[in-house]
Design a protein around this motif. Structure first.
Motif, short mmCIF file in Angstrom:
data_model
loop_
_atom_site.label_atom_id
_atom_site.label_comp_id
_atom_site.label_asym_id
_atom_site.label_seq_id
_atom_site.Cartn_x
_atom_site.Cartn_y
_atom_site.Cartn_z
N ILE A 60 0.81 -1.15 0.14
CA ILE A 60 -0.19 0.09 0.09
C ILE A 60 0.82 1.24 0.18
O ILE A 60 1.79 1.26 0.88
CB ILE A 60 -0.94 -0.04 1.20
CG1 ILE A 60 -1.69 -1.09 1.15
CG2 ILE A 60 -1.87 1.17 1.16
CD1 ILE A 60 -2.06 -1.84 2.86
N VAL A 61 0.65 2.15 -0.93
CA VAL A 61 1.72 3.08 -1.23
C VAL A 61 0.81 4.32 -0.85
O VAL A 61 -0.24 4.60 -1.14
CB VAL A 61 2.06 3.55 -2.61
CG1 VAL A 61 2.86 4.77 -2.82
CG2 VAL A 61 2.83 2.23 -3.04
N PHE A 62 1.19 5.36 0.28
CA PHE A 62 0.70 6.54 0.69
C PHE A 62 1.21 7.37 -0.26
O PHE A 62 2.47 7.90 -0.25
CB PHE A 62 1.05 6.82 2.13
CG PHE A 62 0.34 6.18 3.01
CD1 PHE A 62 -0.98 6.88 3.54
CD2 PHE A 62 0.62 4.75 3.46
CE1 PHE A 62 -1.65 6.23 4.55
CE2 PHE A 62 -0.17 4.08 4.28
CZ PHE A 62 -1.32 4.78 5.01
N CYS A 63 0.29 8.31 -0.87
CA CYS A 63 0.76 9.31 -1.79
C CYS A 63 0.05 10.60 -1.19
O CYS A 63 -0.92 10.68 -0.97
CB CYS A 63 0.07 9.18 -3.30
SG CYS A 63 0.51 7.66 -4.15
N ILE A 64 1.21 11.66 -1.07
CA ILE A 64 0.62 12.68 -0.58
C ILE A 64 0.79 14.09 -1.41
O ILE A 64 1.81 13.84 -2.35
CB ILE A 64 1.21 13.16 0.71
CG1 ILE A 64 2.86 13.18 0.83
CG2 ILE A 64 1.07 12.01 1.77
CD1 ILE A 64 3.62 13.75 1.81
N ASN A 65 0.56 15.35 -1.08
CA ASN A 65 0.78 16.49 -1.91
C ASN A 65 2.05 16.93 -1.48
O ASN A 65 2.62 16.88 -0.32
CB ASN A 65 -0.13 17.75 -1.68
CG ASN A 65 -0.05 18.66 -2.22
OD1 ASN A 65 1.08 19.38 -2.35
ND2 ASN A 65 -1.30 19.27 -2.79
N SER A 66 2.83 17.40 -2.39
CA SER A 66 4.56 17.45 -2.13
C SER A 66 4.62 18.80 -1.02
O SER A 66 5.47 18.84 -0.34
CB SER A 66 5.15 17.91 -3.36
OG SER A 66 4.58 18.91 -4.15
N ALA A 67 3.61 19.71 -1.04
CA ALA A 67 3.59 20.60 -0.02
C ALA A 67 3.33 20.38 1.32
O ALA A 67 3.69 21.17 2.34
CB ALA A 67 2.45 21.64 -0.49
#
Length: 99
Positions: A60-67
């Motif tokens: 499971i990959v957690f993708c977030i906003n780079s900010a």
């Protein structure tokens, strides 16, 4: 009427980390929600050889906003007890949404 921003494509998501254990996923999700870090999950199925030689768990990959990278790092530091179960990625996300 179209403005200048409607032509701009924004792709600012990064693959922050990955986990394989459901308990770690749930703990990290709760911590991100509490800290107001927006994220989405990408489920990756194990490959053919992973299934044959064991270790065939979903990743499971957690993708977030780079900010929100700094905030996400702080959240992970506060959860020190799960750090060994989290694989850090910090790479540009390759999620493509076509229209």
């Amino acid at each position: 009427m179209e403005n200048e921003y409607s032509k701009v494509k924004v792709n600012n998501e990064i693959d922050f980390c990955s986990v394989t254990e459901q308990k770690v996923k749930a703990t990290l999700e709760k911590a991100f929600m509490k800290a107001r870090v927006s994220y989405f999950l990408r489920w990756e199925k194990p490959g053919f050889w992973s299934k044959i030689f064991g270790g065939g768990k979903d990743r499971i990959v957690f993708c977030i906003n780079s900010a929100q990278l700094e905030t996400a790092d702080e959240v992970l530091k506060e959860l020190g007890d799960i750090e060994g179960n989290v694989k850090m990625l910090r790479t540009k996300s390759n999620n493509m949404i076509g229209f």
